[in-house]
Design an enzyme around this catalytic site. Structure first.
Site, PDB file in Angstrom:
ATOM      1  N   ASP A 250      -0.180  31.695 -25.595  1.00  0.00           N
ATOM      2  CA  ASP A 250      -1.118  31.033 -25.197  1.00  0.00           C
ATOM      3  C   ASP A 250      -0.413  30.629 -23.717  1.00  0.00           C
ATOM      4  O   ASP A 250       0.661  30.384 -23.419  1.00  0.00           O
ATOM      5  CB  ASP A 250      -1.396  29.304 -25.257  1.00  0.00           C
ATOM      6  CG  ASP A 250      -2.564  28.898 -24.683  1.00  0.00           C
ATOM      7  OD1 ASP A 250      -3.314  29.385 -23.756  1.00  0.00           O
ATOM      8  OD2 ASP A 250      -2.324  27.183 -24.271  1.00  0.00           O
ATOM      9  N   ASP A 252      -1.551  27.451 -20.407  1.00  0.00           N
ATOM     10  CA  ASP A 252      -1.548  26.278 -20.072  1.00  0.00           C
ATOM     11  C   ASP A 252      -0.857  25.928 -20.570  1.00  0.00           C
ATOM     12  O   ASP A 252      -1.762  25.778 -21.989  1.00  0.00           O
ATOM     13  CB  ASP A 252      -2.916  26.280 -19.105  1.00  0.00           C
ATOM     14  CG  ASP A 252      -2.957  26.910 -17.891  1.00  0.00           C
ATOM     15  OD1 ASP A 252      -1.966  27.828 -17.990  1.00  0.00           O
ATOM     16  OD2 ASP A 252      -3.667  27.984 -17.571  1.00  0.00           O
ATOM     17  N   ARG A 353     -13.231  34.985 -25.721  1.00  0.00           N
ATOM     18  CA  ARG A 353     -13.038  33.558 -25.124  1.00  0.00           C
ATOM     19  C   ARG A 353     -12.716  32.127 -26.733  1.00  0.00           C
ATOM     20  O   ARG A 353     -13.053  32.757 -28.101  1.00  0.00           O
ATOM     21  CB  ARG A 353     -13.999  33.139 -24.732  1.00  0.00           C
ATOM     22  CG  ARG A 353     -13.601  31.141 -24.803  1.00  0.00           C
ATOM     23  CD  ARG A 353     -14.852  30.558 -23.990  1.00  0.00           C
ATOM     24  NE  ARG A 353     -14.468  29.154 -23.970  1.00  0.00           N
ATOM     25  CZ  ARG A 353     -13.827  28.710 -22.978  1.00  0.00           C
ATOM     26  NH1 ARG A 353     -13.378  28.565 -21.917  1.00  0.00           N
ATOM     27  NH2 ARG A 353     -14.023  27.171 -23.497  1.00  0.00           N
TER      28      ARG A 353
HETATM   29 MG   LIG Z   1      -3.107  25.456 -23.549  1.00  0.00          MG
HETATM   30 ZN   LIG Z   2     -13.810  37.009 -22.880  1.00  0.00          ZN
END
Ligand SMILES: [Mg+2]
Ligand SMILES: [Zn+2]
Length: 432
Positions: A250, A252, A353
């Site tokens: 990941d 951030d 997502r």
């Molecule tokens: Mg994050």
């Molecule tokens: Zn997406």
């Protein structure tokens, strides 16, 4: 399809006096023989060697290729004409698309996949591209979202510049039309001037981004590194010959400080120690692949160009520590409406997502990843759930969001780490 190898190099920096550069022994075998055997292993049997300096040494060793089970033509130039001019000399036997490989590259690249990509995109040329650990002194390639080459950034680069980390490994697929761009007299070079001219003329060139091994063996140090990588199995491990584990990251709150909206290069602050930890993955031959939700693109708070600039900043900060991401995937979508300036077509319930596993599944497909042996490092249970949905184990780091979304998910992390360094230490121990 023909495999054309540029084999006219002198090897001055390697101190070679009795043989040309492509004949430099790598772990006891001439590099050019390794290139031939690798390509043959991927099903190619039709070779053209473009020779010059000490071309007779190459002709004596390989003959017409019979000894190696291939067909081989030698095209020798009397005066050096650069990489462009050398290929032009073989124009009459290059009537179909062909692969061009520089003869100083140690590689294990599935050329069939590269060629399939070339045909799918339909450009005049496809360049094998990848990040390296010294982009600041490399010629860089800028790709658009579709993988099309937008521009080249030749070295030297200005001090302190924000740079994308993507370089050409000197392996190309070329349509015969590319030869129209080679000047009929004098010296020319694909990387230095011909490709830029083709783009200026409106031609489409594409970059094929791969984690496979391809490094030039131009100095004694690089030869030593290449021999070590052969011995450790890294060269084969990064190939598509068998699925390999990766570490998904990941962004951030894991790689850079979570500041609720990283929209410009100046917003990106690498967390201390991250570069040295990713460098451990790079050295071990374990692909490091970023997978990040960036819903602010859908919300209209940043453009995809802004996002690309932030990734360039990430590349630059990692490169300062000698590290790189092998690839990155982002989800620009967001399912709910209600933001002024939002981008309607990105306001969808997508498959990428997180906590959905779409980005991990795409990376596995693109790079031959064994999800069952892979790990993800994230700072939210959204990340943990996405990992588990893809069959990947998850390490939660107590930086960034520190798992603050726990109540929304039933998934438990497979490992909880105080920081990124402890997560990587645990994962490397697990993979060994
Ligand atoms: Mg994050
Ligand atoms: Zn997406």
């Amino acid at each position: 399809m023909k495999i054309v190898v540029l084999a006219g190099g002198k090897g001055t920096r390697l101190g070679l006096t009795d043989k040309p550069k492509p004949m430099v022994p790598i772990a006891g075998k001439p590099l050019l023989e390794r290139i031939l055997e690798t390509a043959k292993g991927y099903g190619f049997e039709d070779f053209v060697f473009l020779t010059g300096h000490m071309g007779d040494v190459i002709a004596d060793h390989f003959g017409d290729g019979t000894r190696f089970g291939v067909r081989l033509a030698h095209v020798r130039e009397d005066t050096p004409l650069g990489t462009g001019g050398a290929v032009l000399q073989a124009a009459d036997i290059l009537s179909e698309p062909f692969v061009l490989i520089y003869g100083d590259i140690l590689l294990d690249v599935d050329l069939s996949r590269l060629i399939a990509f070339h045909h799918r995109k339909g450009g005049v040329a496809t360049l094998f591209v990848h990040p390296n650990d010294h982009p600041h002194d490399s010629d860089l390639v800028v790709l658009d979202a579709d993988g099309r080459v937008a521009s080249f950034l030749p070295k030297p680069h200005p001090d302190g510049a924000i740079l994308p980390n993507l370089v050409s490994a000197a392996i190309y697929v070329l349509d015969p039309r590319a030869l129209d761009f080679v000047p009929r007299s004098g010296s020319s070079d694909w990387g230095r001037d011909l490709f830029a001219g083709m783009i200026a003329a409106g031609e489409r060139l594409y970059g094929y981004r791969s984690v496979e091994y391809a490094k030039d063996m131009g100095t004694p140090d690089r030869v030593a590194k290449g021999e070590a990588d052969l011995a450790s199995g890294k060269v084969v491990r990064l190939s598509y010959r068998q699925p390999k584990p990766a570490v998904f990251l990941d962004r951030d709150g894991v790689l850079n400080e979570e500041i609720d909206g990283v929209h410009t290069p100046g917003d990106l602050h690498l967390i201390d120690g991250v570069a040295s930890q990713i460098k451990l993955l790079n050295t071990a031959g374990i692909p490091a692949i970023c997978v990040t939700n960036q819903p602010d693109v859908a919300k209209g708070k940043m453009s995809t160009q802004d996002l690309a600039a932030v990734f360039d900043a990430l590349d630059t900060r990692l490169a300062e520590g000698g590290a790189y991401l092998d690839d990155r995937y982002f989800c620009p979508h967001h399912p709910e409406s209600g933001w002024p300036g939002e981008v309607a077509e990105l306001k969808i319930d997508c498959e990428c997502r997180k906590p959905k596993p779409g980005m991990l599944l795409a990376a596995a497909h693109d790079h031959g990843i064994d999800l069952g042996r892979s790990w993800l490092v994230g700072d939210r249970y959204t990340d943990v759930a996405a990992a588990h949905a893809a069959g990947v184990r998850a390490a939660l780091v107590l930086t960034g969001h520190k798992g603050s979304d726990k109540l929304r998910f039933e998934d438990e992390a497979d490992f909880i780490a105080a920081d990124f360094a402890s997560a990587i230490e645990h994962i490397l121990g697990n993979l060994r």
